[in-house]
Design a protein around this motif. Structure first.
Motif, PDB file in Angstrom:
ATOM      1  N   ASP A 157       0.838  -1.201   0.000  1.00  0.00           N
ATOM      2  CA  ASP A 157       0.000   0.000   0.000  1.00  0.00           C
ATOM      3  C   ASP A 157       0.873   1.251   0.000  1.00  0.00           C
ATOM      4  O   ASP A 157       0.857   2.046   0.929  1.00  0.00           O
ATOM      5  CB  ASP A 157      -0.910  -0.034   1.237  1.00  0.00           C
ATOM      6  CG  ASP A 157      -1.965   1.067   1.190  1.00  0.00           C
ATOM      7  OD1 ASP A 157      -2.108   1.690   0.120  1.00  0.00           O
ATOM      8  OD2 ASP A 157      -2.632   1.301   2.207  1.00  0.00           O
ATOM      9  N   ASP A 158       1.649   1.417  -1.078  1.00  0.00           N
ATOM     10  CA  ASP A 158       2.518   2.586  -1.204  1.00  0.00           C
ATOM     11  C   ASP A 158       2.858   2.788  -2.674  1.00  0.00           C
ATOM     12  O   ASP A 158       2.352   2.079  -3.554  1.00  0.00           O
ATOM     13  CB  ASP A 158       3.791   2.429  -0.365  1.00  0.00           C
ATOM     14  CG  ASP A 158       4.610   1.195  -0.736  1.00  0.00           C
ATOM     15  OD1 ASP A 158       4.248   0.519  -1.722  1.00  0.00           O
ATOM     16  OD2 ASP A 158       5.605   0.911  -0.049  1.00  0.00           O
ATOM     17  N   ASP A 159       3.717   3.781  -2.937  1.00  0.00           N
ATOM     18  CA  ASP A 159       4.080   4.080  -4.328  1.00  0.00           C
ATOM     19  C   ASP A 159       4.718   2.887  -5.015  1.00  0.00           C
ATOM     20  O   ASP A 159       4.505   2.643  -6.205  1.00  0.00           O
ATOM     21  CB  ASP A 159       5.042   5.273  -4.366  1.00  0.00           C
ATOM     22  CG  ASP A 159       4.367   6.561  -3.933  1.00  0.00           C
ATOM     23  OD1 ASP A 159       3.360   6.929  -4.550  1.00  0.00           O
ATOM     24  OD2 ASP A 159       4.836   7.191  -2.967  1.00  0.00           O
ATOM     25  N   TYR A 160       5.541   2.147  -4.270  1.00  0.00           N
ATOM     26  CA  TYR A 160       6.206   0.970  -4.839  1.00  0.00           C
ATOM     27  C   TYR A 160       5.179  -0.022  -5.387  1.00  0.00           C
ATOM     28  O   TYR A 160       5.280  -0.482  -6.527  1.00  0.00           O
ATOM     29  CB  TYR A 160       7.057   0.317  -3.748  1.00  0.00           C
ATOM     30  CG  TYR A 160       7.656  -1.011  -4.127  1.00  0.00           C
ATOM     31  CD1 TYR A 160       8.677  -1.094  -5.064  1.00  0.00           C
ATOM     32  CD2 TYR A 160       7.211  -2.197  -3.536  1.00  0.00           C
ATOM     33  CE1 TYR A 160       9.236  -2.317  -5.408  1.00  0.00           C
ATOM     34  CE2 TYR A 160       7.754  -3.413  -3.864  1.00  0.00           C
ATOM     35  CZ  TYR A 160       8.767  -3.475  -4.806  1.00  0.00           C
ATOM     36  OH  TYR A 160       9.306  -4.686  -5.145  1.00  0.00           O
ATOM     37  N   GLY A 161       4.158  -0.327  -4.575  1.00  0.00           N
ATOM     38  CA  GLY A 161       3.164  -1.292  -5.008  1.00  0.00           C
ATOM     39  C   GLY A 161       2.241  -0.773  -6.085  1.00  0.00           C
ATOM     40  O   GLY A 161       1.969  -1.457  -7.076  1.00  0.00           O
ATOM     41  N   PHE A 162       1.765   0.469  -5.930  1.00  0.00           N
ATOM     42  CA  PHE A 162       0.795   1.001  -6.884  1.00  0.00           C
ATOM     43  C   PHE A 162       1.413   1.192  -8.264  1.00  0.00           C
ATOM     44  O   PHE A 162       0.784   0.872  -9.280  1.00  0.00           O
ATOM     45  CB  PHE A 162       0.223   2.318  -6.370  1.00  0.00           C
ATOM     46  CG  PHE A 162      -0.646   2.161  -5.154  1.00  0.00           C
ATOM     47  CD1 PHE A 162      -1.582   1.148  -5.079  1.00  0.00           C
ATOM     48  CD2 PHE A 162      -0.518   3.006  -4.062  1.00  0.00           C
ATOM     49  CE1 PHE A 162      -2.388   0.971  -3.964  1.00  0.00           C
ATOM     50  CE2 PHE A 162      -1.307   2.855  -2.941  1.00  0.00           C
ATOM     51  CZ  PHE A 162      -2.240   1.835  -2.891  1.00  0.00           C
ATOM     52  N   HIS A 163       2.629   1.709  -8.322  1.00  0.00           N
ATOM     53  CA  HIS A 163       3.262   1.899  -9.637  1.00  0.00           C
ATOM     54  C   HIS A 163       3.641   0.561 -10.260  1.00  0.00           C
ATOM     55  O   HIS A 163       3.587   0.409 -11.485  1.00  0.00           O
ATOM     56  CB  HIS A 163       4.488   2.798  -9.509  1.00  0.00           C
ATOM     57  CG  HIS A 163       4.150   4.252  -9.374  1.00  0.00           C
ATOM     58  ND1 HIS A 163       3.970   4.872  -8.165  1.00  0.00           N
ATOM     59  CD2 HIS A 163       3.917   5.213 -10.313  1.00  0.00           C
ATOM     60  CE1 HIS A 163       3.666   6.140  -8.345  1.00  0.00           C
ATOM     61  NE2 HIS A 163       3.618   6.374  -9.638  1.00  0.00           N
ATOM     62  N   ALA A 164       4.024  -0.409  -9.433  1.00  0.00           N
ATOM     63  CA  ALA A 164       4.316  -1.739  -9.966  1.00  0.00           C
ATOM     64  C   ALA A 164       3.051  -2.352 -10.567  1.00  0.00           C
ATOM     65  O   ALA A 164       3.083  -2.940 -11.659  1.00  0.00           O
ATOM     66  CB  ALA A 164       4.874  -2.641  -8.875  1.00  0.00           C
TER      67      ALA A 164
END
Length: 888
Positions: free
Chosen positions: A242-249
């Protein structure tokens, strides 16, 4: 900062903002206002208003590099740490690997200082801060590196002087790096991250001074998609943080997966940061009930632990896990309790490297004995390793328990992963990041005045350098590490990407081994390449699992997407007749060329069978034999008639017409051969013309014969002799010729106006090509048949009228019977011909020709041959005339 008068350049006092979201705007305002704001006063120096208390490691030098590392997992602070009255943050949970990454930067700086070929006569130093796993602390450290931590410093007229740091190595987290780059990017401060993978950071408009030595998530996603394609895993689940790493991936994965057509997502779930048990229970239940057997996880190590606890609780086995680089090397997950569920895990790992001399450098790290906490991270490391404590530490971190530390403890007596250098991955990226900054600085210092890249071909110096100028050199840096890897950056600040593919091997003794089973990389010459050593891969199922929503459609079928489901869920529909699909998972079936038909399996086209009335098939052989037999019989009868041409039976009623009838019947039998064999232009044009003319010749002779019989009978009556003058030999020949010429004219007009042509008919059968002759003009064909029928009906009517004439051998009866057969055959021919497809239409026409020809031959010449051959006593004038007299 406070500053006094004497400032002539007002621009140096300006603070700047950018629009980047409410959270980042808050940090930017706080940073610029509380740290860097310079209200004008009457002093000639700048004074730092408030100093952050941060965990740090510092080494002086001619120029400094900055570093941001996660040396503690978490932090506790009740209020914002920027407040002058608030509590300082308290860092908890020492991260020994994060500290090793920081020490790798120190090692790289030390190695560069010893290298006489790189930055000669210049000593590098560093200042490294601990972000304590908190965004606000990481951003505080970044601002401190950019503005410096000196209490005060004098101002110069032109703002000359060395920057506090030339560039920053870090931050490891994508979200932290986004915040830092949003702020420091305003001033073009170079930032080289070794672990931030968010693909959003490749946006040069938003992050103009950001670089990284780790591939972006975009490449990681493409690498994983290549693995999915390699094993034909088209139905997969995706878990993200639940962060930029996950959402952009997730965004990159969904986009690339759709474009590549490699598969579909069975589900997409976001793992909660707080590890909510209810939420995790729902997610694991979805994983358990899904038909997808491959699960990808773009999550952090800390989020995988509670997830796997729930997986064990629900006993979810039989899954193939695909790990991102964030947790592929997580030793905390490689336990005997979890390996029944995670055994065989495949994942992407940062490129492993080797750095000779690093172990010796790490062994030399020891805390100093002074009361100076400038290098307090080293003290915390020592306290963590030996579970002891130094005298009371300053505010900013949690005290360690245990005995007092002496600083003389022997680290080699302690078993710690700090000295396990067999799997240096993030450390290798740190090493490359430090060298990238060093090479960029070296290129800048070697600039020749008058040949520089800046305005007027100028160069810059350490005293006049601005951050954007180092960014220019960093963009063009290109070097090779001692491990043999090339380092350079593309236009987006991304290094040449390369990943190792790792596999979790569960050994019989219960231990776990993370082994390298391949690599995926991108090169300028070959593009993206995937190399896999499948024989080395450990599968918990013994073989690669199958993970598809629908099994592949074999050749001969096409995919029909199921309504309301992803495109990977489909039914396999067999191709219709005449269409094929010659590969797996065809979207549609393709039509075969006109001369080809689909195979029974519908997977390839085969030449269509060619069908026509052939001489080699039984039907063709029978018709041919019958035609030749009829011709032979005509020839025999003709020979008999020629041999007995002087006998009364032959001479009766114009023997010349009898010979013409026999010749025409022979032509009728022979013309039927034109209907057999492969149709060609000349046979198509000749067959109906020959048939029509031959039959008109025959029927016209019969018609004239009948008319002669009537004329002779009429002449035998008183006053009827004048009628014979119209039926002499010349008139008979002329009549036959005229009637035949009319038919010939009809044929010529037909052939010239709409000639019959050979035609390949594919409508009768989908798997056959029927070669046939199209009549060209239906009217022409109808006129031809109608004309023959007209003559035949006239002959029949006249013969019927003359059937009871008094004569011992009255030929009118034979003509009546022959015409009756002839008309019956051709009346039956019309419906049979119309309803017979292909070669059978030709066979019907040949049969009609042969039947009518045999009917005429037998009816007209059978009785005569019987008398000539078997009853010669009746073949006399007396015998014929005697009966006629008795009847009278």
């Amino acid at each position: 900062l406070n500053h006094g008068p004497g400032i002539k350049n007002k621009n140096m006092c300006k603070g700047r903002r950018t629009v980047m979201g409410s959270l980042f705007n808050t940090y930017l305002l706080l940073g610029v206002f509380l740290v860097c704001f310079m209200p004008c006063s009457r002093a000639s120096f700048c004074k730092l208003r408030r100093k952050f208390y941060l965990n740090e490691v510092h080494k002086p030098g001619d120029v400094l590099l900055g570093g941001l590392f996660e040396v503690h997992f978490t932090s506790v602070f009740p209020e914002l740490t920027f407040s002058s009255e608030g509590e300082e943050p308290r860092c908890k949970g020492f991260d020994i690997l994060g500290f090793r990454q920081a020490m790798t930067m120190a090692f790289a700086v030390d190695e560069i200082n010893k290298n006489s070929n790189l930055l000669p006569n210049l000593t590098l130093g560093y200042t490294m801060y601990d972000n304590c796993g908190a965004l606000v602390i990481g951003l505080s450290g970044a601002l401190s590196l950019a503005s410096g931590q000196e209490e005060q410093f004098p101002l110069q007229e032109k703002c000359l002087g060395t920057l506090p740091v030339l560039g920053i190595v870090g931050d490891p987290f994508s979200t932290f790096t986004i915040a830092t780059s949003n702020v420091l990017g305003l001033f073009r401060m170079p930032i080289v991250s070794y672990f931030a993978t968010c693909s959003c950071l490749s946006d040069r408009q938003r992050f103009p001074s950001f670089f990284r030595t780790i591939p972006s998530d975009a490449f990681q996603v493409r690498a994983i998609i290549q693995i999915l394609k390699h094993f034909d895993w088209t139905w997969v689940g995706l878990l993200i943080s639940d962060d930029d790493y996950g959402f952009h991936a997730a965004q990159s994965f969904q986009s690339d997966l759709t474009q590549s057509g490699a598969g579909c997502l069975a589900y997409l779930q976001v793992l909660p940061w707080d590890g909510d048990p209810n939420e995790l229970r729902k997610i694991v239940h979805l994983i358990k009930t899904s038909t997808a057997h491959v699960v990808m996880a773009f999550v952090h190590e800390g989020q995988m632990i509670p997830l796997m606890e729930e997986v064990v609780q629900q006993n979810v086995t039989g899954l193939q896990w695909i790990a991102s680089e964030a947790w592929i090397a997580a030793a905390v997950l490689q336990t005997p309790r979890l390996m029944p569920y995670l055994g065989g895990t495949l994942g992407i790992a940062i490129r492993r490297g080797e750095m000779p001399g690093l172990r010796e450098f790490l062994l030399q790290i020891r805390p100093d004995h002074s009361n100076n906490y400038e290098n307090n991270m080293v003290r915390q490391y020592w306290e963590f390793i030996f579970q002891c404590r130094f005298p009371p530490p300053p505010a900013g971190w949690v005290e360690a328990g245990g005995a007092l530390c002496t600083g003389e403890e022997d680290i080699e007596t302690v078993e710690t992963e700090f000295l396990d250098l067999s799997n240096l991955r993030a450390e290798y990226n740190v090493y490359k990041a430090v060298y990238a900054l060093a090479y960029a600085l070296d290129d800048m210092l070697q600039c020749t005045p008058g040949r520089g890249p800046f305005s007027g071909n100028s160069c810059t110096t350490l005293q006049t350098m601005e951050p954007w100028q180092l960014v220019h050199y960093l963009q063009t840096v290109n070097f090779t590490t001692s491990f043999g890897d090339q380092v350079s950056f593309d236009e987006n600040g991304d290094a040449l990407p390369i990943y190792d593919i790792m596999n979790w091997l569960w050994l019989p003794d219960g231990r776990t081994k993370v082994q390298n089973v391949g690599e995926v990389k991108r090169s300028a010459s070959k593009g993206e390449e995937l190399t896999l050593f499948e024989d080395k891969i450990f599968w918990s199922f013994g073989e690669p699992p199958r993970s598809v929503c629908s099994e592949s459609c074999p050749p001969g079928t096409r995919m029909a997407r199921k309504k309301g489901e992803p495109e990977c869920c489909f039914d396999c529909i067999p191709c219709s007749e005449g269409k094929i699909s010659n590969k797996t998972n065809s979207v549609e079936c393709t039509s075969c060329p006109e001369d080809f038909a689909s195979s029974p399996q519908r997977d390839h086209c085969v030449p269509k069978k060619i069908e026509f009335l052939s001489y080699h098939e039984p039907l063709g052989i029978c018709l041919t034999s019958t035609s030749l037999l009829g011709t032979l019989i005509c020839a025999v009868v003709l020979g008999i008639f020629i041999h007995h041409r002087s006998t009364p039976v032959v001479r009766a009623n114009n023997s010349e017409l009898s010979f013409l009838i026999l010749m025409s019947l022979k032509l009728c039998f022979l013309c039927s051969l034109l209907f057999i064999g492969r149709p060609r232009l000349w046979t198509c044009q000749l067959r109906h013309a020959a048939f029509g003319i031959s039959f008109v010749l025959c029927v016209s002779c019969i018609l004239v014969k009948t008319m002669v019989v009537l004329a002779v009978f009429k002449a035998s009556k008183p006053g009827g002799g004048a009628s014979l003058k119209w039926f002499g030999a010349v008139q008979q020949r002329g009549t036959v010729l005229l009637l035949t010429c009319i038919q010939a004219a009809i044929c010529v007009v037909w052939i010239v106006s709409a000639s019959p042509l050979p035609h390949k008919n594919t409508q009768y059968h989908s798997d056959k090509i029927v070669y046939e002759c199209v009549v060209g003009s239906t009217v022409g064909f109808a006129v031809l048949l109608g004309y023959i029928g007209l003559l035949a009906i006239l002959s029949f009517l006249l013969a019927f009228l003359a059937r009871n004439l008094p004569d011992n051998f009255n030929e009118a009866k034979l003509i009546t019977f022959s015409m009756l057969i002839f008309c019956a055959v051709w009346v039956a021919f019309v419906p049979a011909y119309v309803n017979s497809p292909g070669k059978y239409a030709d066979a019907v026409e040949v049969f009609a020709i042969l039947a009518s020809s045999f009917g005429l031959l037998v009816a007209l010449f059978g009785p005569k041959c019987y008398i000539i051959l078997l009853r010669p006593e009746r073949n006399t004038k007396k015998a014929i005339m005697g009966r006629a007299t008795s009847k009278s």
